[in-house]
Design a protein around this motif. Structure first.
Motif, short mmCIF file in Angstrom:
data_model
loop_
_atom_site.label_atom_id
_atom_site.label_comp_id
_atom_site.label_asym_id
_atom_site.label_seq_id
_atom_site.Cartn_x
_atom_site.Cartn_y
_atom_site.Cartn_z
N THR A 18 -8.53 -9.25 13.52
CA THR A 18 -9.04 -8.75 12.24
C THR A 18 -7.99 -7.85 11.61
N PHE A 19 -7.63 -8.14 10.35
CA PHE A 19 -6.64 -7.32 9.67
C PHE A 19 -6.83 -7.46 8.16
N GLN A 20 -6.13 -6.61 7.42
CA GLN A 20 -6.33 -6.54 5.98
C GLN A 20 -5.05 -6.08 5.30
N VAL A 21 -4.84 -6.55 4.08
CA VAL A 21 -3.74 -6.05 3.26
C VAL A 21 -4.31 -5.61 1.92
N VAL A 22 -3.79 -4.47 1.42
CA VAL A 22 -4.25 -3.92 0.16
C VAL A 22 -3.04 -3.74 -0.75
N SER A 75 4.05 0.64 -7.28
CA SER A 75 3.29 -0.36 -6.53
C SER A 75 3.41 -0.07 -5.04
N PHE A 76 2.31 -0.31 -4.32
CA PHE A 76 2.25 0.00 -2.90
C PHE A 76 1.58 -1.14 -2.14
N ILE A 77 1.86 -1.16 -0.83
CA ILE A 77 1.18 -2.08 0.07
C ILE A 77 0.61 -1.26 1.22
N LEU A 78 -0.67 -1.48 1.53
CA LEU A 78 -1.28 -0.94 2.75
C LEU A 78 -1.61 -2.11 3.66
N MET A 79 -1.34 -1.96 4.95
CA MET A 79 -1.73 -2.96 5.94
C MET A 79 -2.62 -2.28 6.98
N ASN A 80 -3.80 -2.84 7.19
CA ASN A 80 -4.78 -2.28 8.11
C ASN A 80 -5.04 -3.25 9.25
N TYR A 81 -5.02 -2.73 10.48
CA TYR A 81 -5.22 -3.57 11.65
C TYR A 81 -6.43 -3.10 12.45
N GLY A 82 -7.35 -4.05 12.72
CA GLY A 82 -8.44 -3.80 13.63
C GLY A 82 -8.07 -4.38 14.99
N ASP A 83 -9.06 -4.92 15.69
CA ASP A 83 -8.76 -5.57 16.97
C ASP A 83 -7.90 -6.80 16.73
N CYS A 84 -6.82 -6.91 17.49
CA CYS A 84 -5.92 -8.06 17.39
C CYS A 84 -5.70 -8.62 18.78
N ALA A 85 -6.46 -9.65 19.11
CA ALA A 85 -6.36 -10.25 20.43
C ALA A 85 -4.99 -10.90 20.62
N THR A 105 -0.64 1.32 15.96
CA THR A 105 0.66 1.63 15.36
C THR A 105 0.47 2.12 13.93
N SER A 106 1.46 2.85 13.40
CA SER A 106 1.36 3.37 12.05
C SER A 106 2.68 3.99 11.63
N ASN A 107 2.91 4.06 10.32
CA ASN A 107 4.03 4.85 9.80
C ASN A 107 3.53 6.02 8.96
N GLY A 145 -3.34 2.08 13.15
CA GLY A 145 -3.74 0.83 12.54
C GLY A 145 -3.43 0.70 11.07
N ARG A 146 -2.72 1.68 10.49
CA ARG A 146 -2.42 1.61 9.06
C ARG A 146 -0.93 1.80 8.80
N TRP A 147 -0.39 0.95 7.94
CA TRP A 147 1.00 1.05 7.48
C TRP A 147 0.99 1.10 5.96
N ALA A 148 1.87 1.94 5.38
CA ALA A 148 1.92 2.10 3.93
C ALA A 148 3.36 1.98 3.46
N PHE A 149 3.56 1.24 2.34
CA PHE A 149 4.90 1.01 1.81
C PHE A 149 4.90 1.17 0.30
N LEU A 150 5.93 1.83 -0.21
CA LEU A 150 6.20 1.90 -1.65
C LEU A 150 7.16 0.77 -1.98
N VAL A 151 6.76 -0.14 -2.87
CA VAL A 151 7.55 -1.36 -3.10
C VAL A 151 7.73 -1.64 -4.59
N ASN A 152 8.06 -0.63 -5.37
CA ASN A 152 8.23 -0.83 -6.81
C ASN A 152 9.18 -1.96 -7.13
N ASN A 153 10.44 -1.80 -6.71
CA ASN A 153 11.43 -2.81 -7.06
C ASN A 153 12.26 -3.23 -5.86
#
Length: 243
Positions: free
Chosen positions: A113-117, A125-135, A172-174, A179-187
């Motif tokens: 289970t995972f998600q991208v926002v 512009s930003f990207i968030l990545m969320n991770y739940g259980d990952c078998a 994991t995370s930054n 379970g959460r990663w965040a990135f600034l990705v304007n250009n």
């Protein structure tokens, strides 16, 4: 606007991949950096059980509580920007490696289970990545993002000590939130800051022990002034000049 390009379409691929110019059903990921002709957002690109009972969903938001939450999260991870979200796109993959509907509904078997926002507002512009259980999964996995010609990319590393295993992603995370990663990705370049510095010292920065100490001091000064603590400092070039 993502990675310096304006897109009017988003493709939510069932293999755990977001693309912009065309769908990409390829289940075996290209290793990042690809140096290719596509922008990829890959929360978890792999051969998912998409012919089983797994579910995926997506939703676009231009008002409401989701934008409020996105604004709060981004300002927490990237302070002093005064960011306000005006657009949010959420895609969620919820796969259980089973053909049993009851097991799927109850999540009573190993799941992935995972998600991208995707978040935009103003000039950011930003990207968030969320991770739940990952078998664990026996197929190759790629997590992170890559850009056209790989001018900017990031690889989220996972525990591959026992084959292709990904259970540690939820820890994991930054941004210090498991379970959460965040990135600034304007250009495609905002995650890299260039600084030119003149040092009035006899320290020779061509010696690795010396420049590591100096980089840590520069990093601490930047963090004290509001830069996120997870930044990495790298020395690109050193020139010794006469006074």
């Amino acid at each position: 606007m993502f990675f310096g390009r304006m897109y009017n379409n988003i493709y939510v691929n069932n293999n755990g991949l977001i693309t912009f110019s065309q769908p990409l059903p390829e289940a075996h990921p290209y290793p990042f950096p690809t140096y290719g002709t596509e922008d990829f957002i890959a929360p978890l690109w792999t051969d998912l059980d998409d012919i089983g009972l797994g579910r995926y969903s997506y939703q676009e938001y231009t008002s409401g509580s989701v934008l409020t939450r996105a604004t709060q999260d981004i300002n927490q991870y990237f302070p002093h920007m005064g960011f306000s979200a005006s657009w949010v796109f959420v895609a969620t993959w919820d796969y259980v490696l089973t053909w049993d509907m009851n097991v799927l509904n109850l999540h009573s078997a190993p799941a992935i289970t995972f998600q991208v926002v995707l978040i935009s507002g103003g000039d950011f512009s930003f990207i968030l990545m969320n991770y739940g259980d990952c078998a664990g999964i026996q197929f190759p996995v790629e997590a992170g993002y890559d850009t056209i010609n790989s001018t900017d990319y990031h690889v989220i590393h996972y525990d591959a000590s026992s084959g292709y295993s990904i259970p540690n992603l939820k820890n994991t995370s930054n941004v210090n939130i498991p379970g959460r990663w965040a990135f600034l990705v304007n250009n495609g370049t905002e995650n890299v800051i260039g600084v030119q510095i003149k040092l009035r010292s006899f320290v020779d920065l061509r010696q690795s022990a010396n420049f590591e100490v100096v980089l840590q001091k520069i990093k601490q000064e930047l963090v004290d002034r509001g830069v996120p603590s997870f930044i990495e400092m790298k020395l690109r070039d050193v020139k010794k000049t006469q006074p």
